[in-house]
Scaffold this active site. Sequence first.
Site, mmCIF file in Angstrom:
data_model
loop_
_atom_site.group_PDB
_atom_site.id
_atom_site.type_symbol
_atom_site.label_atom_id
_atom_site.label_comp_id
_atom_site.label_asym_id
_atom_site.label_seq_id
_atom_site.Cartn_x
_atom_site.Cartn_y
_atom_site.Cartn_z
ATOM 1 N N ARG A 1 0.859 -1.351 0.016
ATOM 2 C CA ARG A 1 0.115 -0.082 -0.038
ATOM 3 C C ARG A 1 0.843 1.308 -0.079
ATOM 4 O O ARG A 1 0.526 1.989 -0.844
ATOM 5 C CB ARG A 1 -1.035 -0.002 1.333
ATOM 6 C CG ARG A 1 -2.325 -0.645 1.153
ATOM 7 C CD ARG A 1 -2.666 -1.358 2.373
ATOM 8 N NE ARG A 1 -1.603 -2.257 2.716
ATOM 9 C CZ ARG A 1 -1.853 -3.628 2.313
ATOM 10 N NH1 ARG A 1 -2.650 -4.112 1.743
ATOM 11 N NH2 ARG A 1 -0.485 -4.647 2.662
ATOM 12 N N THR A 2 1.503 1.446 1.148
ATOM 13 C CA THR A 2 2.500 2.748 0.915
ATOM 14 C C THR A 2 3.397 2.920 -0.366
ATOM 15 O O THR A 2 3.375 4.154 -0.733
ATOM 16 C CB THR A 2 3.387 2.693 2.352
ATOM 17 O OG1 THR A 2 2.575 2.170 3.515
ATOM 18 C CG2 THR A 2 3.884 3.918 2.791
ATOM 19 N N LYS B 1 25.645 -4.710 -0.442
ATOM 20 C CA LYS B 1 27.359 -4.762 -0.079
ATOM 21 C C LYS B 1 27.744 -4.066 1.039
ATOM 22 O O LYS B 1 28.880 -3.816 1.154
ATOM 23 C CB LYS B 1 27.801 -3.970 -1.488
ATOM 24 C CG LYS B 1 27.330 -4.730 -2.729
ATOM 25 C CD LYS B 1 27.749 -3.705 -3.821
ATOM 26 C CE LYS B 1 27.342 -4.118 -5.286
ATOM 27 N NZ LYS B 1 27.369 -3.074 -6.177
ATOM 28 N N ARG C 1 11.250 3.492 4.121
ATOM 29 C CA ARG C 1 10.654 2.733 5.151
ATOM 30 C C ARG C 1 11.802 1.795 5.515
ATOM 31 O O ARG C 1 12.790 1.276 4.700
ATOM 32 C CB ARG C 1 9.705 1.630 4.372
ATOM 33 C CG ARG C 1 9.289 0.481 5.390
ATOM 34 C CD ARG C 1 8.160 -0.326 5.026
ATOM 35 N NE ARG C 1 6.805 0.597 5.391
ATOM 36 C CZ ARG C 1 5.796 -0.147 5.033
ATOM 37 N NH1 ARG C 1 5.547 -1.494 4.635
ATOM 38 N NH2 ARG C 1 4.797 0.709 5.186
ATOM 39 N N HIS D 1 4.678 5.931 11.618
ATOM 40 C CA HIS D 1 4.221 5.925 10.265
ATOM 41 C C HIS D 1 3.151 6.899 9.958
ATOM 42 O O HIS D 1 1.815 6.684 9.751
ATOM 43 C CB HIS D 1 3.380 4.361 10.039
ATOM 44 C CG HIS D 1 3.346 4.122 8.587
ATOM 45 N ND1 HIS D 1 3.336 4.910 7.518
ATOM 46 C CD2 HIS D 1 2.704 2.911 8.081
ATOM 47 C CE1 HIS D 1 3.217 4.230 6.339
ATOM 48 N NE2 HIS D 1 2.792 2.802 6.799
HETATM 49 N N1 CP Z 1 -0.679 0.101 5.897
HETATM 50 C C1 CP Z 1 0.788 -0.283 5.388
HETATM 51 O O1 CP Z 1 1.802 0.231 5.693
HETATM 52 O O2 CP Z 1 0.752 -1.284 4.324
HETATM 53 P P1 CP Z 1 1.917 -1.692 3.547
HETATM 54 O O3 CP Z 1 2.933 -2.606 4.547
HETATM 55 O O4 CP Z 1 1.527 -2.624 2.645
HETATM 56 O O5 CP Z 1 2.678 -0.377 3.048
#
Ligand code: CP
Length: 300
Positions: free
Chosen positions: A53-54, A82, A103, A131
């Site tokens: 999603r993100t 590496k 992320r 998040h």
């Molecule tokens: N909600 C969310 O962060 O989903 P993903 O891990 O798929 O990005």
Amino acid sequence: MRHDHLLTAKQLSRADIEAVLDRASEFAADPAAFRERHPELLLALCFFEPSTRTKMSFETAAKRLGGDIVDMGSVESSSVKKGESLADTVRVIEGYADAIVLRHPKQGAAQLASEYVDVPVVNAGDGAGHHPSQTLLDLYTIREKAGLDDLSIGILGDLKYGRTVHSLAHALTKFDARQHFISPESLKLPRSVRYDLHEAGANVREHESLDDVLPNLDVLYVTRIQRERFPDEEEYRKVAGKYSIDAETLARARDDLSIMHPLPRVDEIAPELDDTEHATYFSQAHNGVPVRMALLDSLL
Ligand code: CP
């Protein structure tokens, strides 16, 4: 919103949040009208952990604004393999892109990255930390469904490792929200988050049983037990499957209860609820596009 980076929800004022949500409503109403808004935008996607999603909604958002993305790809296929440091990786990538969406499995990684670059860094999830862009789309969804003031919300599941929970809890302190946290003892909110909520004067209650609060809720925000964050598989097994929401669970819920989930789900919400009026989790995920368009627009 006047920030260089988006690292935690704590940095957002109520006015910041409302400005992004209002802008997101404009993007949602007529996405085609903004196709030429940022034709120069190149957004770097640096995902050191899996995402559907993100990552995809940031890519869609950049493209719907007329921009494009550059993708670091998987850790396995990048020079991280590496032994390149995060600081070196982002210092190189800032020369390729106008903003970095990061992320990472380590809490604090986005903060660290932001100290090495001049382009905006968006924290797209740092370990069990924060998040914040998820929180913006969560708030957008809550505002659509129940409103953000005089809100009674239950937040259920893995409150210890769930970064979406930590960010959402911080952001809700800016609104008139009663937050009910429901979890097993071992997965209660981290002490640091509880401290922040206390300092912010948040209206907070903790419960082990959903039954205690379900009939009073406007929104139930369900989360996955974050198996990948447990240091010990045995500890995970003790709590796995502890909460599972199905039609029987909801017998005492209000008809207008919205069930949200940042997704992915494992077994927390039975598929039999997907076609009910309660199920909000797929539209919640779709809201990620206009909200991330609005976020990029404000950061750039
Ligand atoms: N909600 C969310 O962060 O989903 P993903 O891990 O798929 O990005």
